[in-house]
Write a protein that holds these residues in place. Sequence first.
Motif, PDB file in Angstrom:
ATOM      1  N   ARG A 207       0.844  -1.202   0.000  1.00 16.77           N
ATOM      2  CA  ARG A 207       0.000   0.000   0.000  1.00 16.77           C
ATOM      3  C   ARG A 207       0.874   1.244   0.000  1.00 16.77           C
ATOM      4  O   ARG A 207       1.980   1.252   0.558  1.00 16.77           O
ATOM      5  N   GLN A 208       0.336   2.291  -0.655  1.00 21.23           N
ATOM      6  CA  GLN A 208       0.987   3.605  -0.602  1.00 21.23           C
ATOM      7  C   GLN A 208       0.281   4.390   0.496  1.00 21.23           C
ATOM      8  O   GLN A 208      -0.892   4.109   0.812  1.00 21.23           O
ATOM      9  N   ALA A 209       0.955   5.403   1.034  1.00 20.92           N
ATOM     10  CA  ALA A 209       0.365   6.187   2.126  1.00 20.92           C
ATOM     11  C   ALA A 209      -0.945   6.860   1.671  1.00 20.92           C
ATOM     12  O   ALA A 209      -1.821   7.124   2.485  1.00 20.92           O
ATOM     13  N   GLU A 239      12.937  -2.719  -7.031  1.00 17.16           N
ATOM     14  CA  GLU A 239      12.934  -1.351  -6.468  1.00 17.16           C
ATOM     15  C   GLU A 239      12.028  -1.227  -5.250  1.00 17.16           C
ATOM     16  O   GLU A 239      12.405  -0.639  -4.242  1.00 17.16           O
ATOM     17  N   GLU A 240      10.829  -1.777  -5.369  1.00 20.41           N
ATOM     18  CA  GLU A 240       9.815  -1.483  -4.346  1.00 20.41           C
ATOM     19  C   GLU A 240       9.888  -2.410  -3.136  1.00 20.41           C
ATOM     20  O   GLU A 240       9.607  -1.989  -2.025  1.00 20.41           O
ATOM     21  N   VAL A 241      10.224  -3.704  -3.367  1.00 18.84           N
ATOM     22  CA  VAL A 241      10.227  -4.633  -2.214  1.00 18.84           C
ATOM     23  C   VAL A 241      11.530  -5.428  -2.080  1.00 18.84           C
ATOM     24  O   VAL A 241      11.629  -6.317  -1.230  1.00 18.84           O
ATOM     25  N   HIS A 255      -7.419  -0.124 -19.165  1.00 21.33           N
ATOM     26  CA  HIS A 255      -7.159   1.314 -19.129  1.00 21.33           C
ATOM     27  C   HIS A 255      -7.441   1.828 -17.720  1.00 21.33           C
ATOM     28  O   HIS A 255      -8.358   1.363 -17.049  1.00 21.33           O
ATOM     29  N   TRP A 256      -6.632   2.782 -17.274  1.00 18.10           N
ATOM     30  CA  TRP A 256      -6.777   3.327 -15.924  1.00 18.10           C
ATOM     31  C   TRP A 256      -6.604   4.840 -16.012  1.00 18.10           C
ATOM     32  O   TRP A 256      -5.646   5.308 -16.633  1.00 18.10           O
ATOM     33  N   PRO A 257      -7.502   5.631 -15.442  1.00 14.45           N
ATOM     34  CA  PRO A 257      -7.435   7.080 -15.679  1.00 14.45           C
ATOM     35  C   PRO A 257      -6.432   7.833 -14.817  1.00 14.45           C
ATOM     36  O   PRO A 257      -6.189   9.004 -15.048  1.00 14.45           O
TER      37      PRO A 257
HETATM   38  N1  LIG Z   1      -6.046  -0.631 -11.915  1.00 12.23           N
HETATM   39  C1  LIG Z   1      -5.512  -1.121 -10.795  1.00 12.23           C
HETATM   40  O1  LIG Z   1      -5.959  -2.156 -10.307  1.00 12.23           O
HETATM   41  C2  LIG Z   1      -4.341  -0.406 -10.144  1.00 12.23           C
HETATM   42  C3  LIG Z   1      -3.779  -0.938  -8.970  1.00 12.23           C
HETATM   43  C4  LIG Z   1      -2.644  -0.322  -8.420  1.00 12.23           C
HETATM   44  C5  LIG Z   1      -2.096   0.832  -9.008  1.00 12.23           C
HETATM   45  N2  LIG Z   1      -2.711   1.342 -10.131  1.00 12.23           N
HETATM   46  C6  LIG Z   1      -2.161   2.562 -10.779  1.00 12.23           C
HETATM   47  O2  LIG Z   1      -0.833   2.344 -11.226  1.00 12.23           O
HETATM   48  C7  LIG Z   1      -0.219   3.604 -11.403  1.00 12.23           C
HETATM   49  C8  LIG Z   1       1.263   3.515 -11.194  1.00 12.23           C
HETATM   50  O3  LIG Z   1       1.585   2.999  -9.909  1.00 12.23           O
HETATM   51  P1  LIG Z   1       2.692   3.719  -9.006  1.00 12.23           P
HETATM   52  O4  LIG Z   1       2.224   5.081  -8.609  1.00 12.23           O
HETATM   53  O5  LIG Z   1       3.032   2.751  -7.924  1.00 12.23           O
HETATM   54  O6  LIG Z   1       3.915   3.886 -10.052  1.00 12.23           O
HETATM   55  P2  LIG Z   1       5.498   3.953  -9.755  1.00 12.23           P
HETATM   56  O7  LIG Z   1       5.890   2.886  -8.795  1.00 12.23           O
HETATM   57  O8  LIG Z   1       6.184   3.965 -11.093  1.00 12.23           O
HETATM   58  O9  LIG Z   1       5.715   5.308  -8.994  1.00 12.23           O
HETATM   59  C9  LIG Z   1       5.157   6.525  -9.384  1.00 12.23           C
HETATM   60  C10 LIG Z   1       6.263   7.531  -9.735  1.00 12.23           C
HETATM   61  O10 LIG Z   1       6.802   7.190 -11.003  1.00 12.23           O
HETATM   62  C11 LIG Z   1       7.232   8.392 -11.689  1.00 12.23           C
HETATM   63  N3  LIG Z   1       6.740   8.305 -13.074  1.00 12.23           N
HETATM   64  C12 LIG Z   1       7.432   7.759 -14.105  1.00 12.23           C
HETATM   65  N4  LIG Z   1       6.728   7.819 -15.253  1.00 12.23           N
HETATM   66  C13 LIG Z   1       5.564   8.428 -14.968  1.00 12.23           C
HETATM   67  C14 LIG Z   1       4.403   8.775 -15.758  1.00 12.23           C
HETATM   68  N5  LIG Z   1       4.336   8.499 -17.067  1.00 12.23           N
HETATM   69  N6  LIG Z   1       3.358   9.344 -15.131  1.00 12.23           N
HETATM   70  C15 LIG Z   1       3.401   9.618 -13.807  1.00 12.23           C
HETATM   71  N7  LIG Z   1       4.458   9.315 -13.020  1.00 12.23           N
HETATM   72  C16 LIG Z   1       5.556   8.726 -13.583  1.00 12.23           C
HETATM   73  C17 LIG Z   1       6.728   9.566 -10.851  1.00 12.23           C
HETATM   74  O11 LIG Z   1       7.841  10.056 -10.142  1.00 12.23           O
HETATM   75  C18 LIG Z   1       5.727   8.951  -9.903  1.00 12.23           C
HETATM   76  O12 LIG Z   1       5.702   9.599  -8.660  1.00 12.23           O
HETATM   77  C19 LIG Z   1      -0.919   4.550 -10.425  1.00 12.23           C
HETATM   78  O13 LIG Z   1      -1.428   5.616 -11.172  1.00 12.23           O
HETATM   79  C20 LIG Z   1      -2.055   3.732  -9.831  1.00 12.23           C
HETATM   80  O14 LIG Z   1      -3.286   4.450  -9.820  1.00 12.23           O
HETATM   81  C21 LIG Z   1      -3.802   0.745 -10.702  1.00 12.23           C
END
Ligand SMILES: NC(=O)c1ccc[n+]([C@@H]2O[C@H](COP(=O)([O-])OP(=O)(O)OC[C@H]3O[C@@H](n4cnc5c(N)ncnc54)[C@H](O)[C@@H]3O)[C@@H](O)[C@H]2O)c1
Length: 341
Positions: A207-209, A239-241, A255-257
Amino acid sequence: MAMLYQAVYRRASFLWCRLHSTYVRKMRYLFELKEDDGLCRQAQNSGTFYLFHNLFPFLQKVGSKHLAPQISASELKRILKKFKQNKQKLEDSVLIGCSDECMAYFALDLGSLEKMDIESELKGSFTELWKAFFQLDGKDASLLSLAQALLRWHDTHKYCSKTGQPTQKNLAGSKRVCHTNGIIYYPQMSPVVITLVSDGSRCLLARQASFPQGMYSALAGFCDVGETLEETVRREVAEEVGLEVKSMWYSASQHWPFPNSSLMIACHATVWPQQNEIRVNKLELEAATWFSLEEVVEALRREPRPLKQEDGRFSLWLPPKWAIAHQLIQEWVKQQSNMPA
Ligand SMILES: NC(=O)c1ccc[n+]([C@@H]2O[C@H](COP(=O)([O-])OP(=O)(O)OC[C@H]3O[C@@H](n4cnc5c(N)ncnc54)[C@H](O)[C@@H]3O)[C@@H](O)[C@H]2O)c1
Ligand SMILES: [Mg+2]
């Protein structure tokens, strides 16, 4: 001559459409609307509209559910007239789909009007999309996602990044053109991989904050320029874990907005059971944990909303049914249940 040609073309399209499947007919019709401004203008005058206000979709609450009402073109013209707007405003809308009977759906942002006036006229409210996501059904959610992403893209691409001159959208909103130099801009999507990691018996959720309390999801991350999907999966998990992926396979996409317009590419991955110690990257995540099959099955049964326990902690709950993260989790549960004990 041009009008005769158009009439013949439409008649031929109509006859052609009658001979083909609903799906093919719809796709051909949408293609024509994107290519032909005249046809799209006609469709705007007989289609239905999803309304937005500064990117907040218009919703009506029925019980605990949110519905996205479709407003007919005639009703919309009445509202525009009432609020002293030109009916030309219909042309600011973007095409987002059509019914099985080829009635076009559009989305229109009424951000220039007083929000509360429209809300009381139409008996509903403009609601932040992510807040409504958990109460919408899958069809409304995906149409509103597409609509919001397209409206946002048009709002932020009004000028050519090479000449600085205004760009003009085609009627359907499938592109914008800079008429000074002919550059065509198409709506953009960022590829994002979303990965459900398993160590053989448990799955890793994080989870994110910024997530609502108690909600966990699969790991997600944007693809970097030059990467393959496989490389993004490996990099994001590392990177993350702090784990090394052993194997992975593709599941589906969506697609996700958020944050703008993303193509979520969903994968399953495994790590070595002997090397499964999580090291959370606190810059990216608040927490990441291994969950057992029983914990996940129980969470899938829960309402998707924060639920405080007696000890003050929040119960695990998961993204809404139609979110691809939910589908990955369901698939994992199914795989685990089919595994020999
Ligand atoms: N549909 C689903 O079930 C679901 C579930 C989880 C997350 N998501 C989505 O996945 C997306 C990405 O996840 P995350 O936030 O962990 O990504 P991430 O781990 O790549 O971290 C986000 C960071 O990546 C950088 N980044 C690089 N390219 C980018 C771009 N094109 N647009 C915006 N930021 C960019 C920014 O610094 C941003 O803060 C989120 O928008 C989230 O809403 C969807
Ligand atoms: Mg991430």
